[in-house]
Design a protein around this motif. Sequence first.
Motif, PDB file in Angstrom:
ATOM      1  N   TRP A  13       0.810  -1.066  -0.209  1.00  0.00           N
ATOM      2  CA  TRP A  13      -0.028   0.056  -0.069  1.00  0.00           C
ATOM      3  C   TRP A  13       0.693   0.907   0.041  1.00  0.00           C
ATOM      4  O   TRP A  13       0.559   2.325   0.164  1.00  0.00           O
ATOM      5  CB  TRP A  13      -0.534  -0.531   0.916  1.00  0.00           C
ATOM      6  CG  TRP A  13      -1.893  -1.194   1.122  1.00  0.00           C
ATOM      7  CD1 TRP A  13      -1.325  -2.347   2.251  1.00  0.00           C
ATOM      8  CD2 TRP A  13      -2.495  -2.239   0.673  1.00  0.00           C
ATOM      9  NE1 TRP A  13      -1.542  -3.932   2.297  1.00  0.00           N
ATOM     10  CE2 TRP A  13      -2.261  -3.478   0.930  1.00  0.00           C
ATOM     11  CE3 TRP A  13      -3.274  -1.837  -0.798  1.00  0.00           C
ATOM     12  CZ2 TRP A  13      -3.637  -4.031   0.491  1.00  0.00           C
ATOM     13  CZ3 TRP A  13      -4.173  -1.968  -0.923  1.00  0.00           C
ATOM     14  CH2 TRP A  13      -3.997  -4.189  -0.491  1.00  0.00           C
ATOM     15  N   MET A  16       0.316   4.061  -2.601  1.00  0.00           N
ATOM     16  CA  MET A  16      -0.683   4.950  -3.070  1.00  0.00           C
ATOM     17  C   MET A  16      -0.077   6.134  -2.350  1.00  0.00           C
ATOM     18  O   MET A  16       0.166   6.131  -0.930  1.00  0.00           O
ATOM     19  CB  MET A  16      -2.050   4.564  -1.187  1.00  0.00           C
ATOM     20  CG  MET A  16      -2.109   3.436  -2.025  1.00  0.00           C
ATOM     21  SD  MET A  16      -3.473   3.070  -3.091  1.00  0.00           S
ATOM     22  CE  MET A  16      -3.425   1.491  -3.637  1.00  0.00           C
ATOM     23  N   PHE A 152      -8.401   4.760   5.446  1.00  0.00           N
ATOM     24  CA  PHE A 152      -8.723   4.134   4.072  1.00  0.00           C
ATOM     25  C   PHE A 152      -8.461   2.780   3.950  1.00  0.00           C
ATOM     26  O   PHE A 152      -7.342   2.176   4.833  1.00  0.00           O
ATOM     27  CB  PHE A 152      -7.541   4.560   3.072  1.00  0.00           C
ATOM     28  CG  PHE A 152      -7.793   6.520   3.319  1.00  0.00           C
ATOM     29  CD1 PHE A 152      -8.712   6.644   2.725  1.00  0.00           C
ATOM     30  CD2 PHE A 152      -7.054   6.873   4.143  1.00  0.00           C
ATOM     31  CE1 PHE A 152      -8.757   8.385   2.909  1.00  0.00           C
ATOM     32  CE2 PHE A 152      -7.088   8.608   4.727  1.00  0.00           C
ATOM     33  CZ  PHE A 152      -8.314   9.312   3.976  1.00  0.00           C
ATOM     34  N   TYR A 154      -8.145  -1.273   1.820  1.00  0.00           N
ATOM     35  CA  TYR A 154      -8.086  -1.316   1.392  1.00  0.00           C
ATOM     36  C   TYR A 154      -7.662  -2.642   0.835  1.00  0.00           C
ATOM     37  O   TYR A 154      -7.719  -3.488   2.347  1.00  0.00           O
ATOM     38  CB  TYR A 154      -6.002  -1.683   0.625  1.00  0.00           C
ATOM     39  CG  TYR A 154      -5.937   0.105   0.627  1.00  0.00           C
ATOM     40  CD1 TYR A 154      -6.405   1.024  -1.006  1.00  0.00           C
ATOM     41  CD2 TYR A 154      -5.866   0.979   1.149  1.00  0.00           C
ATOM     42  CE1 TYR A 154      -5.462   2.558  -0.894  1.00  0.00           C
ATOM     43  CE2 TYR A 154      -5.440   2.363   1.253  1.00  0.00           C
ATOM     44  CZ  TYR A 154      -5.439   3.468   0.506  1.00  0.00           C
ATOM     45  OH  TYR A 154      -5.547   4.519  -0.165  1.00  0.00           O
ATOM     46  N   GLU A 163      -4.627  -5.019  -5.664  1.00  0.00           N
ATOM     47  CA  GLU A 163      -5.746  -4.494  -4.405  1.00  0.00           C
ATOM     48  C   GLU A 163      -6.154  -3.296  -4.973  1.00  0.00           C
ATOM     49  O   GLU A 163      -6.053  -3.088  -6.223  1.00  0.00           O
ATOM     50  CB  GLU A 163      -4.091  -4.265  -3.875  1.00  0.00           C
ATOM     51  CG  GLU A 163      -3.148  -2.819  -4.269  1.00  0.00           C
ATOM     52  CD  GLU A 163      -2.211  -3.378  -5.043  1.00  0.00           C
ATOM     53  OE1 GLU A 163      -1.607  -2.035  -5.681  1.00  0.00           O
ATOM     54  OE2 GLU A 163      -2.275  -4.689  -5.375  1.00  0.00           O
ATOM     55  N   GLU A 165      -9.136  -0.083  -3.581  1.00  0.00           N
ATOM     56  CA  GLU A 165      -9.437   0.720  -2.398  1.00  0.00           C
ATOM     57  C   GLU A 165     -10.779   0.819  -2.278  1.00  0.00           C
ATOM     58  O   GLU A 165     -11.484   0.154  -2.898  1.00  0.00           O
ATOM     59  CB  GLU A 165      -9.336   1.831  -2.534  1.00  0.00           C
ATOM     60  CG  GLU A 165      -9.365   3.360  -0.926  1.00  0.00           C
ATOM     61  CD  GLU A 165      -9.111   4.702  -1.155  1.00  0.00           C
ATOM     62  OE1 GLU A 165      -9.625   5.651  -0.497  1.00  0.00           O
ATOM     63  OE2 GLU A 165      -8.799   4.830  -2.724  1.00  0.00           O
ATOM     64  N   CYS A 166     -11.470   0.509  -1.151  1.00  0.00           N
ATOM     65  CA  CYS A 166     -13.043   0.198  -0.617  1.00  0.00           C
ATOM     66  C   CYS A 166     -13.696   2.270  -1.393  1.00  0.00           C
ATOM     67  O   CYS A 166     -13.073   3.028  -1.269  1.00  0.00           O
ATOM     68  CB  CYS A 166     -13.427   1.143   0.290  1.00  0.00           C
ATOM     69  SG  CYS A 166     -14.780   1.927   0.643  1.00  0.00           S
ATOM     70  N   TYR A 169     -17.691   4.275   1.554  1.00  0.00           N
ATOM     71  CA  TYR A 169     -16.948   4.291   2.511  1.00  0.00           C
ATOM     72  C   TYR A 169     -18.705   4.535   3.112  1.00  0.00           C
ATOM     73  O   TYR A 169     -19.336   5.496   3.550  1.00  0.00           O
ATOM     74  CB  TYR A 169     -15.917   5.438   3.268  1.00  0.00           C
ATOM     75  CG  TYR A 169     -14.488   5.000   2.863  1.00  0.00           C
ATOM     76  CD1 TYR A 169     -13.886   3.970   3.903  1.00  0.00           C
ATOM     77  CD2 TYR A 169     -13.944   5.265   1.269  1.00  0.00           C
ATOM     78  CE1 TYR A 169     -12.685   3.368   3.095  1.00  0.00           C
ATOM     79  CE2 TYR A 169     -13.231   5.732   1.549  1.00  0.00           C
ATOM     80  CZ  TYR A 169     -12.159   4.374   2.039  1.00  0.00           C
ATOM     81  OH  TYR A 169     -11.099   3.923   2.378  1.00  0.00           O
ATOM     82  N   CYS A 180     -16.846   0.243   4.848  1.00  0.00           N
ATOM     83  CA  CYS A 180     -16.964  -0.026   3.980  1.00  0.00           C
ATOM     84  C   CYS A 180     -18.318  -1.094   3.059  1.00  0.00           C
ATOM     85  O   CYS A 180     -17.878  -1.801   3.719  1.00  0.00           O
ATOM     86  CB  CYS A 180     -15.721  -0.395   2.884  1.00  0.00           C
ATOM     87  SG  CYS A 180     -15.612  -0.111   1.609  1.00  0.00           S
TER      88      CYS A 180
END
Length: 398
Positions: A13, A16, A152, A154, A163, A165-166, A169, A180
């Motif tokens: 991650w 990011m 956040f 993932y 991978e 990300e949501c 939310y 999420c």
Amino acid sequence: MFDSLGLICKIWWCMMLFHPLHADIQCTGPEAQESPITNVTMNWRKMELSWESSKNFSKYRCTVMGRDTGIVMKQMNSPLCKISREQHLPLHKGVFFTIEVPNTNISKNCAFIPGGRNGSAIENFSCVIYNISLMNCTWQAGKDAPGDTQYFLYWQNSRDDDEMECELYIKDENGRNTGCRFKNVRIVTEGSYFLLNGSSKDSPIQFYDEYIQLYEIEILTPPLNVTVICTKDCIITWQPPLTSHMENRNCFKYEISIQNKDEPKPEKKNHLVTVTNNRYEFQNYNEKKKYILKIRARGKGCLVSSNWGEWSGPIEFGQGKDYFIFVILFLIALGTISVTLIPYCLFKRYCSFKSIFSPIPQPRDKFNTSTDEDIQKEYVNLPKKSCTEEVTTVEEMT
């Protein structure tokens, strides 16, 4: 003596840019000699540990240990150690690993040390899958997290998936992410990886990660096509619940609930039975009673959730008490009374029986003249008007 080797070049991650993972790798080696093993790096996305060696060794041994997990030991012919995802090795508590050359004293001990403010990582993380392909995950903010902390989520469904990300939310009243919602979730046999990272202007935030077997958190849908056929006994049949990953009919067991609808609630008994096939014969059937049937399922020795799923909708069978005849008789009696009383009340309210049924004239009774005499007496006894008579004399003139 600790020497800081290269930080992770491709951490999951860390890709990011706005929410980097706060962690470091620190390694040690024998003090007596410089270790030929250098540039230890970890690709957390693929769970691969790699290094460089100044000497050409034919074999290496890699040992990995988490704080709450067992020891994983592997031997390989190249400077690359692949850690199986099935080991479910979370990173937020720290990971220790050792690289050795067999039959020598050459080794390298390293530790993955998470960073960030203590108590700032999320707490009480949990997920649930429902309606076959929908998933909800929730968490709570760390007890010592700064007020402006934002989290956040993932996740990576399998080693070969990217991978993500949501996308949707769930926020609290302060706008902080606390959950999420996921759509089109596909359950795989290997564990899925979840990572929650955080950011704050005040201090670095600790991350949290966890491996979850998705089939274990699934709430099974109700069994399908439930039918009941009754003669002397009742034969109940159904189909397995729908799942996104399991079609084997033998992977489920079922719980059947049958209640007598006519019994009072305090005395109502629930007939529960567990079966492993898709058919059940209810032998205590009484056709004069009405029953309510529900069925639910759970896994049986396969990659299916061992928790009971949702109940099917209630299905009624049996005749029960025949209240129809009583209703019909009551309506007939009520109609008869209404037909009788309504005209009577209307006549009494708006009509006179004398005006409708006028009296018939009777012949005069000669022997009973009391009526005429009374009338004459009344006429004679009427008061007479008094008057003065004036007389005028007229003389004839000659």
